[in-house]
Design a protein around this motif. Structure first.
Motif, PDB file in Angstrom:
ATOM      1  N   ILE A  87       0.840  -1.201   0.000  1.00  0.00           N
ATOM      2  CA  ILE A  87       0.000   0.000   0.000  1.00  0.00           C
ATOM      3  C   ILE A  87       0.877   1.255   0.000  1.00  0.00           C
ATOM      4  CG2 ILE A  87      -1.594   1.386   1.399  1.00  0.00           C
ATOM      5  CD1 ILE A  87      -2.836  -1.300   2.318  1.00  0.00           C
ATOM      6  N   LEU A  88       1.871   1.279   0.877  1.00  0.00           N
ATOM      7  CA  LEU A  88       2.761   2.438   0.955  1.00  0.00           C
ATOM      8  C   LEU A  88       3.531   2.630  -0.346  1.00  0.00           C
ATOM      9  CD1 LEU A  88       4.242   2.144   4.572  1.00  0.00           C
ATOM     10  CD2 LEU A  88       2.365   3.590   3.767  1.00  0.00           C
ATOM     11  N   GLN A  89       3.934   1.539  -0.966  1.00  0.00           N
ATOM     12  CA  GLN A  89       4.688   1.619  -2.218  1.00  0.00           C
ATOM     13  C   GLN A  89       3.843   2.217  -3.331  1.00  0.00           C
ATOM     14  OE1 GLN A  89       7.311  -1.723  -3.469  1.00  0.00           O
ATOM     15  NE2 GLN A  89       6.037  -1.827  -5.291  1.00  0.00           N
ATOM     16  N   LEU A 138      -5.558  -4.831  -1.545  1.00  0.00           N
ATOM     17  CA  LEU A 138      -4.444  -4.727  -0.601  1.00  0.00           C
ATOM     18  C   LEU A 138      -4.940  -4.413   0.807  1.00  0.00           C
ATOM     19  CD1 LEU A 138      -1.837  -2.760  -2.767  1.00  0.00           C
ATOM     20  CD2 LEU A 138      -1.740  -5.172  -2.090  1.00  0.00           C
ATOM     21  N   VAL A 139      -5.929  -3.529   0.906  1.00  0.00           N
ATOM     22  CA  VAL A 139      -6.487  -3.198   2.220  1.00  0.00           C
ATOM     23  C   VAL A 139      -7.156  -4.437   2.828  1.00  0.00           C
ATOM     24  CG1 VAL A 139      -8.237  -1.859   3.443  1.00  0.00           C
ATOM     25  CG2 VAL A 139      -6.769  -0.740   1.755  1.00  0.00           C
ATOM     26  N   ALA A 140      -7.899  -5.183   2.021  1.00  0.00           N
ATOM     27  CA  ALA A 140      -8.566  -6.385   2.515  1.00  0.00           C
ATOM     28  C   ALA A 140      -7.542  -7.390   3.039  1.00  0.00           C
ATOM     29  CB  ALA A 140      -9.408  -7.013   1.411  1.00  0.00           C
ATOM     30  N   ARG A 141      -6.454  -7.572   2.297  1.00  0.00           N
ATOM     31  CA  ARG A 141      -5.397  -8.483   2.748  1.00  0.00           C
ATOM     32  C   ARG A 141      -4.760  -7.996   4.049  1.00  0.00           C
ATOM     33  NH1 ARG A 141      -0.938  -8.872  -1.435  1.00  0.00           N
ATOM     34  NH2 ARG A 141       0.073  -9.896   0.345  1.00  0.00           N
ATOM     35  N   ALA A 142      -4.532  -6.686   4.116  1.00  0.00           N
ATOM     36  CA  ALA A 142      -3.897  -6.126   5.309  1.00  0.00           C
ATOM     37  C   ALA A 142      -4.796  -6.267   6.533  1.00  0.00           C
ATOM     38  CB  ALA A 142      -3.550  -4.656   5.068  1.00  0.00           C
ATOM     39  N   LEU A 161      -7.870   6.588   0.254  1.00  0.00           N
ATOM     40  CA  LEU A 161      -6.461   6.537  -0.140  1.00  0.00           C
ATOM     41  C   LEU A 161      -6.265   7.178  -1.508  1.00  0.00           C
ATOM     42  CD1 LEU A 161      -5.433   2.961   1.060  1.00  0.00           C
ATOM     43  CD2 LEU A 161      -4.697   5.157   2.015  1.00  0.00           C
ATOM     44  N   VAL A 162      -7.185   6.923  -2.431  1.00  0.00           N
ATOM     45  CA  VAL A 162      -7.106   7.561  -3.748  1.00  0.00           C
ATOM     46  C   VAL A 162      -7.238   9.071  -3.602  1.00  0.00           C
ATOM     47  CG1 VAL A 162      -8.232   7.805  -5.987  1.00  0.00           C
ATOM     48  CG2 VAL A 162      -7.933   5.534  -5.005  1.00  0.00           C
ATOM     49  N   ALA A 163      -8.106   9.502  -2.705  1.00  0.00           N
ATOM     50  CA  ALA A 163      -8.262  10.944  -2.468  1.00  0.00           C
ATOM     51  C   ALA A 163      -6.968  11.546  -1.935  1.00  0.00           C
ATOM     52  CB  ALA A 163      -9.402  11.185  -1.474  1.00  0.00           C
ATOM     53  N   LEU A 164      -6.276  10.804  -1.066  1.00  0.00           N
ATOM     54  CA  LEU A 164      -5.000  11.291  -0.542  1.00  0.00           C
ATOM     55  C   LEU A 164      -3.948  11.353  -1.639  1.00  0.00           C
ATOM     56  CD1 LEU A 164      -4.808   9.469   2.925  1.00  0.00           C
ATOM     57  CD2 LEU A 164      -4.927  11.944   2.535  1.00  0.00           C
ATOM     58  N   ILE A 165      -3.978  10.380  -2.544  1.00  0.00           N
ATOM     59  CA  ILE A 165      -3.040  10.383  -3.669  1.00  0.00           C
ATOM     60  C   ILE A 165      -3.256  11.619  -4.535  1.00  0.00           C
ATOM     61  CG2 ILE A 165      -2.443   9.215  -5.827  1.00  0.00           C
ATOM     62  CD1 ILE A 165      -3.024   6.560  -4.371  1.00  0.00           C
ATOM     63  N   ASP A 166      -4.529  11.981  -4.743  1.00  0.00           N
ATOM     64  CA  ASP A 166      -4.859  13.128  -5.593  1.00  0.00           C
ATOM     65  C   ASP A 166      -4.618  14.471  -4.899  1.00  0.00           C
ATOM     66  OD1 ASP A 166      -5.630  11.450  -7.629  1.00  0.00           O
ATOM     67  OD2 ASP A 166      -7.753  11.504  -7.124  1.00  0.00           O
ATOM     68  N   ALA A 167      -4.514  14.445  -3.582  1.00  0.00           N
ATOM     69  CA  ALA A 167      -4.416  15.689  -2.818  1.00  0.00           C
ATOM     70  C   ALA A 167      -3.268  16.608  -3.236  1.00  0.00           C
ATOM     71  CB  ALA A 167      -4.317  15.372  -1.322  1.00  0.00           C
ATOM     72  N   PRO A 168      -2.084  16.092  -3.583  1.00  0.00           N
ATOM     73  CA  PRO A 168      -0.986  17.010  -3.938  1.00  0.00           C
ATOM     74  C   PRO A 168      -1.246  17.867  -5.173  1.00  0.00           C
ATOM     75  CG  PRO A 168      -0.132  14.806  -3.451  1.00  0.00           C
ATOM     76  CD  PRO A 168      -1.620  14.688  -3.526  1.00  0.00           C
ATOM     77  N   VAL A 189       3.100   9.482   7.154  1.00  0.00           N
ATOM     78  CA  VAL A 189       2.671   9.568   8.550  1.00  0.00           C
ATOM     79  C   VAL A 189       1.145   9.627   8.640  1.00  0.00           C
ATOM     80  CG1 VAL A 189       2.689  11.004  10.624  1.00  0.00           C
ATOM     81  CG2 VAL A 189       4.805  10.646   9.338  1.00  0.00           C
ATOM     82  N   LEU A 190       0.530  10.444   7.792  1.00  0.00           N
ATOM     83  CA  LEU A 190      -0.926  10.573   7.808  1.00  0.00           C
ATOM     84  C   LEU A 190      -1.604   9.245   7.495  1.00  0.00           C
ATOM     85  CD1 LEU A 190      -1.361  13.974   5.928  1.00  0.00           C
ATOM     86  CD2 LEU A 190      -1.691  13.549   8.366  1.00  0.00           C
ATOM     87  N   ILE A 191      -1.102   8.550   6.486  1.00  0.00           N
ATOM     88  CA  ILE A 191      -1.700   7.272   6.099  1.00  0.00           C
ATOM     89  C   ILE A 191      -1.508   6.230   7.186  1.00  0.00           C
ATOM     90  CG2 ILE A 191      -1.481   5.350   4.462  1.00  0.00           C
ATOM     91  CD1 ILE A 191      -0.801   7.511   2.345  1.00  0.00           C
ATOM     92  N   THR A 192      -0.339   6.244   7.808  1.00  0.00           N
ATOM     93  CA  THR A 192      -0.074   5.296   8.887  1.00  0.00           C
ATOM     94  C   THR A 192      -1.033   5.516  10.044  1.00  0.00           C
ATOM     95  OG1 THR A 192       2.270   5.164   8.288  1.00  0.00           O
ATOM     96  CG2 THR A 192       1.661   4.464  10.508  1.00  0.00           C
ATOM     97  N   ARG A 193      -1.242   6.771  10.412  1.00  0.00           N
ATOM     98  CA  ARG A 193      -2.144   7.061  11.521  1.00  0.00           C
ATOM     99  C   ARG A 193      -3.604   6.811  11.141  1.00  0.00           C
ATOM    100  NH1 ARG A 193       0.692  12.642  13.863  1.00  0.00           N
ATOM    101  NH2 ARG A 193       2.633  11.625  14.520  1.00  0.00           N
TER     102      ARG A 193
END
Length: 218
Positions: A87-89, A138-142, A161-168, A189-193
């Protein structure tokens, strides 16, 4: 008969698309001419039309290439043993691309063109579905492995997560001097939390933990 080297053909095609991406990001689809694309790519008009029949095909080709790269990325990520690292990758790679000013401007331009071109819109939406579906898996597996909070619905989490990817995108347009490495570090850090399980907090002697996790003095 003259044979075509597939590797050289693909490299030339990619070089044309890279040059065109810069042109479209600077002037937009309507104002960019095939002559400008040729000058930027360092090729003749005849050479351009050997690879693409018209300007629209060049523009579409950029997002076809993007779709192929996204598919390859999520396929490789899906083969990783640890879904959390996968997921992080995926997020780091996609976000790093969107932190580039050319990519950010190009995304804005394709959004405008999608409103006029249903076939292009379907292509872009299809690319998004490939990314979103991969993140759902990936989320389901995790979740199953206890690597992220089991309270999350995989589809909902993947959408965020897609929204976070688009945020920049909006930030890099307004702040072109952003440091990609620093931005990605904060995003991690945000995604981890956001996704990792909430660990129980042991209050200090004489203190209590509220429902929000705040520690009040005894």
């Amino acid at each position: 008969m003259r044979t075509v080297d597939p590797a050289k053909h693909e490299a030339k095609r990619r070089a044309i698309l890279d040059a065109a991406a810069w042109c479209f990001s600077e002037k937009g689809f309507e104002k960019t001419t095939t002559a400008e694309i040729c000058r930027t790519a360092g090729i003749s008009t005849g050479s351009l039309f050997h690879y693409f029949p018209n300007k629209r095909a060049v523009f579409v080709g950029i997002f076809e290439q993007d779709g192929d790269e996204t598919a390859a990325l999520v396929t490789a990520a899906g083969e990783l043993e640890d879904p959390w690292e996968a997921i992080l990758q995926v997020i780091a790679h996609m976000s790093e691309q969107l932190l580039h000013p050319v990519a950010a401007k190009l995304v804005l331009e394709v959004a405008a063109q999608c409103a006029r071109d249903p076939e292009l819109a379907e292509l872009v939406q299809g690319n998004d579905r490939v990314l979103r579906d991969a993140l759902v898996g990936l989320v389901a597996r995790a979740v199953e492995m206890g690597r992220i909070d089991p309270g999350f619905d995989p589809k909902t989490a993947a959408s965020w997560l897609v929204a976070l990817i688009d945020a920049p995108l909006s930030r890099v347009i307004l702040e072109p001097d952003l440091d990609p490495a620093a931005e990605l570090a904060v995003m991690k850090v945000l995604i981890t939390r956001f996704l990792r399980p909430v660990l129980p907090i042991s209050p200090p002697a004489g203190g209590e933990v509220s429902d929000t996790g705040e520690i009040s003095p005894g």
